[in-house]
Design a protein around this motif. Structure first.
Motif, PDB file in Angstrom:
ATOM      1  N   ILE A 246      13.263  -4.607  57.825  1.00  0.00           N
ATOM      2  CA  ILE A 246      12.447  -4.405  56.637  1.00  0.00           C
ATOM      3  C   ILE A 246      12.772  -5.521  55.647  1.00  0.00           C
ATOM      4  O   ILE A 246      13.904  -5.657  55.210  1.00  0.00           O
ATOM      5  CB  ILE A 246      12.724  -3.041  55.989  1.00  0.00           C
ATOM      6  N   LYS A 247      11.736  -6.329  55.348  1.00  0.00           N
ATOM      7  CA  LYS A 247      11.970  -7.426  54.404  1.00  0.00           C
ATOM      8  C   LYS A 247      12.331  -6.827  53.039  1.00  0.00           C
ATOM      9  O   LYS A 247      11.782  -5.810  52.637  1.00  0.00           O
ATOM     10  CB  LYS A 247      10.703  -8.264  54.260  1.00  0.00           C
TER      11      LYS A 247
ATOM     12  N   ARG B 294      15.491   6.091  48.985  1.00  0.00           N
ATOM     13  CA  ARG B 294      14.278   6.759  48.498  1.00  0.00           C
ATOM     14  C   ARG B 294      13.096   5.791  48.483  1.00  0.00           C
ATOM     15  O   ARG B 294      11.994   6.133  48.869  1.00  0.00           O
ATOM     16  CB  ARG B 294      14.484   7.353  47.089  1.00  0.00           C
ATOM     17  N   PHE B 295      13.343   4.546  48.033  1.00  0.00           N
ATOM     18  CA  PHE B 295      12.278   3.542  48.074  1.00  0.00           C
ATOM     19  C   PHE B 295      11.834   3.304  49.514  1.00  0.00           C
ATOM     20  O   PHE B 295      10.634   3.229  49.804  1.00  0.00           O
ATOM     21  CB  PHE B 295      12.756   2.206  47.484  1.00  0.00           C
TER      22      PHE B 295
ATOM     23  N   PRO C 130       4.261  10.806  44.156  1.00  0.00           N
ATOM     24  CA  PRO C 130       5.184  10.916  45.292  1.00  0.00           C
ATOM     25  C   PRO C 130       6.454  10.107  45.097  1.00  0.00           C
ATOM     26  O   PRO C 130       7.534  10.520  45.528  1.00  0.00           O
ATOM     27  CB  PRO C 130       4.392  10.374  46.482  1.00  0.00           C
ATOM     28  N   LEU C 131       6.352   8.969  44.400  1.00  0.00           N
ATOM     29  CA  LEU C 131       7.562   8.168  44.161  1.00  0.00           C
ATOM     30  C   LEU C 131       8.513   8.932  43.239  1.00  0.00           C
ATOM     31  O   LEU C 131       9.722   9.008  43.492  1.00  0.00           O
ATOM     32  CB  LEU C 131       7.173   6.818  43.542  1.00  0.00           C
ATOM     33  N   ARG C 132       7.946   9.551  42.196  1.00  0.00           N
ATOM     34  CA  ARG C 132       8.806  10.335  41.288  1.00  0.00           C
ATOM     35  C   ARG C 132       9.506  11.453  42.073  1.00  0.00           C
ATOM     36  O   ARG C 132      10.699  11.680  41.943  1.00  0.00           O
ATOM     37  CB  ARG C 132       7.964  10.958  40.162  1.00  0.00           C
TER      38      ARG C 132
ATOM     39  N   ARG D  75       7.910   3.417  53.956  1.00  0.00           N
ATOM     40  CA  ARG D  75       7.453   3.840  55.289  1.00  0.00           C
ATOM     41  C   ARG D  75       6.124   4.575  55.168  1.00  0.00           C
ATOM     42  O   ARG D  75       5.198   4.356  55.930  1.00  0.00           O
ATOM     43  CB  ARG D  75       8.498   4.749  55.952  1.00  0.00           C
ATOM     44  N   SER D  76       6.026   5.466  54.159  1.00  0.00           N
ATOM     45  CA  SER D  76       4.803   6.271  54.018  1.00  0.00           C
ATOM     46  C   SER D  76       3.607   5.444  53.586  1.00  0.00           C
ATOM     47  O   SER D  76       2.462   5.864  53.775  1.00  0.00           O
ATOM     48  CB  SER D  76       5.010   7.374  52.977  1.00  0.00           C
ATOM     49  N   THR D  77       3.845   4.292  52.938  1.00  0.00           N
ATOM     50  CA  THR D  77       2.720   3.496  52.439  1.00  0.00           C
ATOM     51  C   THR D  77       2.506   2.241  53.289  1.00  0.00           C
ATOM     52  O   THR D  77       1.728   1.363  52.901  1.00  0.00           O
ATOM     53  CB  THR D  77       2.965   3.071  50.964  1.00  0.00           C
ATOM     54  N   ASN D  78       3.239   2.166  54.406  1.00  0.00           N
ATOM     55  CA  ASN D  78       3.109   1.005  55.308  1.00  0.00           C
ATOM     56  C   ASN D  78       3.349  -0.317  54.600  1.00  0.00           C
ATOM     57  O   ASN D  78       2.649  -1.289  54.846  1.00  0.00           O
ATOM     58  CB  ASN D  78       1.722   0.965  55.956  1.00  0.00           C
ATOM     59  N   THR D  79       4.288  -0.325  53.697  1.00  0.00           N
ATOM     60  CA  THR D  79       4.674  -1.596  53.074  1.00  0.00           C
ATOM     61  C   THR D  79       6.038  -1.972  53.624  1.00  0.00           C
ATOM     62  O   THR D  79       6.823  -1.095  54.024  1.00  0.00           O
ATOM     63  CB  THR D  79       4.719  -1.482  51.537  1.00  0.00           C
ATOM     64  N   THR D  80       6.322  -3.281  53.666  1.00  0.00           N
ATOM     65  CA  THR D  80       7.520  -3.694  54.414  1.00  0.00           C
ATOM     66  C   THR D  80       8.537  -4.459  53.564  1.00  0.00           C
ATOM     67  O   THR D  80       9.492  -5.009  54.102  1.00  0.00           O
ATOM     68  CB  THR D  80       7.115  -4.581  55.614  1.00  0.00           C
ATOM     69  N   SER D  81       8.327  -4.541  52.278  1.00  0.00           N
ATOM     70  CA  SER D  81       9.360  -5.138  51.417  1.00  0.00           C
ATOM     71  C   SER D  81       9.259  -4.483  50.036  1.00  0.00           C
ATOM     72  O   SER D  81       8.224  -3.901  49.685  1.00  0.00           O
ATOM     73  CB  SER D  81       9.159  -6.651  51.286  1.00  0.00           C
ATOM     74  N   TYR D  82      10.354  -4.616  49.264  1.00  0.00           N
ATOM     75  CA  TYR D  82      10.329  -4.046  47.909  1.00  0.00           C
ATOM     76  C   TYR D  82       9.193  -4.673  47.098  1.00  0.00           C
ATOM     77  O   TYR D  82       8.500  -4.000  46.339  1.00  0.00           O
ATOM     78  CB  TYR D  82      11.657  -4.294  47.195  1.00  0.00           C
ATOM     79  N   GLY D  83       8.983  -6.004  47.286  1.00  0.00           N
ATOM     80  CA  GLY D  83       7.940  -6.712  46.542  1.00  0.00           C
ATOM     81  C   GLY D  83       6.558  -6.187  46.907  1.00  0.00           C
ATOM     82  O   GLY D  83       5.714  -5.944  46.036  1.00  0.00           O
ATOM     83  N   GLU D  84       6.348  -5.989  48.213  1.00  0.00           N
ATOM     84  CA  GLU D  84       5.036  -5.498  48.660  1.00  0.00           C
ATOM     85  C   GLU D  84       4.803  -4.077  48.139  1.00  0.00           C
ATOM     86  O   GLU D  84       3.705  -3.724  47.700  1.00  0.00           O
ATOM     87  CB  GLU D  84       4.977  -5.532  50.196  1.00  0.00           C
ATOM     88  N   TYR D  85       5.874  -3.262  48.182  1.00  0.00           N
ATOM     89  CA  TYR D  85       5.736  -1.893  47.681  1.00  0.00           C
ATOM     90  C   TYR D  85       5.440  -1.897  46.172  1.00  0.00           C
ATOM     91  O   TYR D  85       4.606  -1.121  45.682  1.00  0.00           O
ATOM     92  CB  TYR D  85       6.997  -1.069  47.989  1.00  0.00           C
TER      93      TYR D  85
END
Ligand SMILES: C[S@@+](CC[C@H](N)C(=O)[O-])C[C@H]1O[C@@H](n2cnc3c(N)ncnc32)[C@H](O)[C@@H]1O
Length: 274
Positions: A2-3, A38-39, A67-69, A44-54
């Motif tokens: 995971i980037k 938690r992040f 959902p993040l809260r 995983r649930s949003t199909n993003t692969t890095s903190y920046g992308e999320y």
């Protein structure tokens, strides 16, 4: 790989700052590892692969904030959470049950670190002190054995206990040399803590007068919530009470299993088998 974790940690502080400003959750109060896990679960649930992308995703999709809260506050609990609900439990529900019989059986499902079952136990202890004929038992369960181990100690930091009234603290807690507070033994004795998965389909106890399952089902699918309602219905005695969290609801498939008792506080009574 995971980037952004932990090989590319650069965007992690940015995401943390965004959360602190937007959700007003102080990430720095938590262990960094916990926040990262938690992040990662939201990534995983949003199909993003890095903190920046999320971070870009959550900025573009405000619906992701809730959902993040919840992911960040997954074990959050407090004594007498939603005071007016506990006022109703104290003034109406428990007296109604004690008018039927002298012993009360309660299941507190998804009890986290124990504040909810100890709140119920304090209510019972106060009533039992007034009337020696009354008795009760609370089964408190959670899937997370780490929070259960904490709950079993009955030891809470001063800042948690100080939110209670002084009279409650004096009656039910002992101040320890460390500055923490420990729940008194007679209150602890009212609770049995047990690991239990609410998705197992089998209740840990039956013939219950009251089930509280509050702020637990936020990640459950509609189908899982319906199965849970059926399990609670089967575990309750005739006209037993079911208390949900304030933002939770009964699905259409199962709302016939329960009759609203206090809609505002999400309190229901078991209906006879339809
Ligand atoms: C936000 S806390 C709620 C605590 C308390 N009921 C309250 O309202 O303050 C949610 C708890 O539900 C537990 N939980 C989540 N999924 C569960 C499951 N499948 N079975 C049992 N407990 C679960 C979590 O471990 C967590 O401790």
């Amino acid at each position: 790989m995971i980037k952004g974790s932990p090989e590319m940690p650069d965007d992690f502080p940015l995401l943390k700052r965004y959360v602190e400003q937007t959700l007003k959750i102080q990430c720095s109060s938590y262990k960094e590892d916990y926040i990262k896990r938690r992040f990662l679960s939201r990534m995983r649930s949003t199909n993003t692969t890095s903190y920046g992308e999320y971070l870009r995703y959550v900025r573009a999709h405000p619906a992701e904030l809730e959902p993040l809260r919840n992911a960040l506050t997954i074990n959050v609990t407090e004594f007498f959470r939603d005071k007016e609900v506990f006022d109703c439990i104290r003034t109406t529900i428990i007296p109604t049950i004690f008018a039927r019989r002298k012993r009360i059986w309660i299941w507190c499902a998804g009890c986290s670190t124990g504040e909810e079952p100890y709140s119920l136990a304090m209510i019972l202890a106060d009533m039992m002190a007034q009337n020696k004929e009354l008795s009760g038992q609370i089964t408190a369960t959670d899937i997370d054995e780490v929070v259960l181990a904490k709950a079993k100690t009955g030891i809470f930091a001063e800042n948690i206990v100080k939110k209670l009234r002084n009279t409650q603290i004096q009656r039910h807690f002992t101040l320890l040399p460390s500055g923490d507070y420990e729940v008194k033994q007679q209150v602890k004795d009212l609770i049995r803590f047990r690991p239990h998965d609410l998705m197992s389909g089998v209740p840990p106890v039956r013939f219950l007068d009251l089930i509280t399952c509050r702020n637990v089902t936020i990640y459950f699918t509609e189908n899982q919530k319906d199965l849970l309602a059926r399990m609670f219905h089967s575990a309750l005695s005739h006209e037993g009470f079911y208390v949900m969290g304030k933002t939770e609801y009964l699905g259409k498939q199962v709302d016939g299993l329960f009759t609203p008792f206090d809609t505002a506080h999400k309190i229901f009574i078991k209906s006879p088998q339809p």
